[in-house]
Design an enzyme around this catalytic site. Sequence first.
Site, mmCIF file in Angstrom:
data_model
loop_
_atom_site.group_PDB
_atom_site.id
_atom_site.type_symbol
_atom_site.label_atom_id
_atom_site.label_comp_id
_atom_site.label_asym_id
_atom_site.label_seq_id
_atom_site.Cartn_x
_atom_site.Cartn_y
_atom_site.Cartn_z
ATOM 1 N N GLU A 177 0.840 -1.213 0.000
ATOM 2 C CA GLU A 177 0.000 0.000 0.000
ATOM 3 C C GLU A 177 0.867 1.253 0.000
ATOM 4 O O GLU A 177 0.829 2.060 0.939
ATOM 5 C CB GLU A 177 -0.953 -0.008 1.199
ATOM 6 C CG GLU A 177 -1.964 -1.136 1.138
ATOM 7 C CD GLU A 177 -3.054 -1.045 2.200
ATOM 8 O OE1 GLU A 177 -2.809 -0.456 3.254
ATOM 9 O OE2 GLU A 177 -4.159 -1.569 1.958
ATOM 10 N N GLU A 369 -5.353 -8.368 -0.979
ATOM 11 C CA GLU A 369 -6.077 -8.137 0.277
ATOM 12 C C GLU A 369 -7.533 -7.827 -0.034
ATOM 13 O O GLU A 369 -7.822 -7.030 -0.932
ATOM 14 C CB GLU A 369 -5.511 -6.942 1.065
ATOM 15 C CG GLU A 369 -4.185 -7.195 1.726
ATOM 16 C CD GLU A 369 -3.729 -6.027 2.592
ATOM 17 O OE1 GLU A 369 -4.578 -5.326 3.172
ATOM 18 O OE2 GLU A 369 -2.508 -5.824 2.684
HETATM 19 C C1 BGP Z 1 -4.464 -2.710 4.884
HETATM 20 C C2 BGP Z 1 -3.138 -3.232 5.308
HETATM 21 C C3 BGP Z 1 -3.152 -4.458 6.107
HETATM 22 C C4 BGP Z 1 -4.413 -4.691 6.916
HETATM 23 C C5 BGP Z 1 -5.689 -4.186 6.276
HETATM 24 C C6 BGP Z 1 -6.893 -4.165 7.177
HETATM 25 O O1 BGP Z 1 -4.404 -1.339 4.850
HETATM 26 O O2 BGP Z 1 -2.259 -3.482 4.226
HETATM 27 O O3 BGP Z 1 -1.955 -4.486 6.796
HETATM 28 O O4 BGP Z 1 -4.266 -4.381 8.201
HETATM 29 O O5 BGP Z 1 -5.535 -2.944 5.725
HETATM 30 O O6 BGP Z 1 -6.882 -3.059 7.998
HETATM 31 P P1 BGP Z 1 -7.182 -3.130 9.531
HETATM 32 O O7 BGP Z 1 -6.212 -4.108 10.064
HETATM 33 O O8 BGP Z 1 -6.973 -1.782 10.047
HETATM 34 O O9 BGP Z 1 -8.575 -3.585 9.641
#
Ligand code: BGP
Length: 471
Positions: A177, A369
């Site tokens: 990201e 993701e």
């Molecule tokens: C993205 C990241 C992840 C993950 C995901 C979910 O931004 O790459 O690392 O954490 O989001 O977010 P969160 O964990 O805040 O729910």
Amino acid sequence: MRKDFLWGGATAANQCEGGWQEGGRGMAVVDVIPHGPDRMPVMKGILDYRKLPEESNYPGREAIDMYGHYKEDIALFAEMGFKCYRFSFSWSRIFPTGEEREPNQAGIQFYDDLVNELLKYGIEPVVTLCHFDAPLHLVEKYGSWKNRKMIELFLKYCDVVFRHFKGRVRYWITFNEINMLMHLPFMGAGIRFEEGEDEQQVKYQAAHHELVASAMAVKLAHEISLDFQVGCMLAAGSVYPYSCNPMDVWESMKKDRENYFFIDVQSRGEYPAYAWKFFKGQGIELEMQNEDAKILKENTVDFISLSYYNSRCVRADGQGEASGGNVFASAKNPYLECSQWGWPIDPMGFRITLNALYDRYQKPLFVVENGLGAVDAPKEDGTVCDDYRIDYLRSHIQAMKAATEEDGVDVIGYTPWGCVDLISATTGEMSKRYGFIYVDKNDDGEGTLKRRPKKSFGWYRQVIASNGKTL
Ligand code: BGP
């Protein structure tokens, strides 16, 4: 779906590995990001972690201790039929300060064992080189990505792992990201602001360093192995105009470009015209070296990976209710329901996003993701009936299938986020769970760390077994 479609799951060292002092690992930014109200200001780089109270709790330090449980976790991934597993190497496990001449052998050994364990089950490793965990020493000494010195140090790390894992790891992702640098600069890129610093200037200068480092990593990878596939990674989600008012439409286009900017450089190989105009308008002056433009142009990525959680929405007048959604400020879209954490749920937006990215870049997309963060309540016997998660994933896989089968988008794989429960990046909570596998641990860090498949585990197994036909 293509026959060789890479179904799998995704995690990252900073949120699952733990073992922060094991095997000679050096400290990383994640080790000093606390749980609780100080978390956001630290992640944004506006609160110095050195000023935090002593009793602060740092959930990433132990996380779910995948360091000690990886065999068990991989066996469960194999049971689900994973074709691939996306995870990240912790840079400071391999170069504890980032500055050593030789890598830390214990760190290399850990990833050797992990990668070999995956290969034993025929699971293709997909490795992110840097996922929210710049070595802390480099933050202290150089100001992290503010400093061009980081490029050389990052490449030294890439060189070691590319050579070492050649023939075993094929898919690499440079920065997770990359656009998160604009929103959570400390977590994303180890950036902490000093008094009086122009934040925009600092962030875009750091972005330039990361973009050049990413292109140089692509170059190096291709020199080391023609088989390597290197991708960039975008926190994606198309921005809708709140209405058909042209001013709303224009605003949504500008917001989309804030994110596309990074991928425009990594995939098309040059700064887009709108970015130069924006820098000029904002008084941002980037220090670049003569060869940078050539490096960017000649070393574009092989594929585009992305995270998708939700679409975004914007109105030009800035009025109305706001909505959550992974730190991207957004107007509330009245057509969408939200998750327990206020993130909109929009499978159609996933189809739209995939189409928009493929139209723009014409390169294979890899969804690394996607998922629903939700509270799970295990029953007395320990079972978790996470139908809400199944519903979310089903509708998103349907949307992805429509994008590929009906719209012609080339998607090469899908790895839902947090396939085993792990620490939430934005909140530091354990209770924001994404997994097919439940991990016994609560927000206070208590629990046995015992793993247990949820209902979605069996559901996802049959999705993979049928190559996405049985949903
Ligand atoms: C993205 C990241 C992840 C993950 C995901 C979910 O931004 O790459 O690392 O954490 O989001 O977010 P969160 O964990 O805040 O729910």
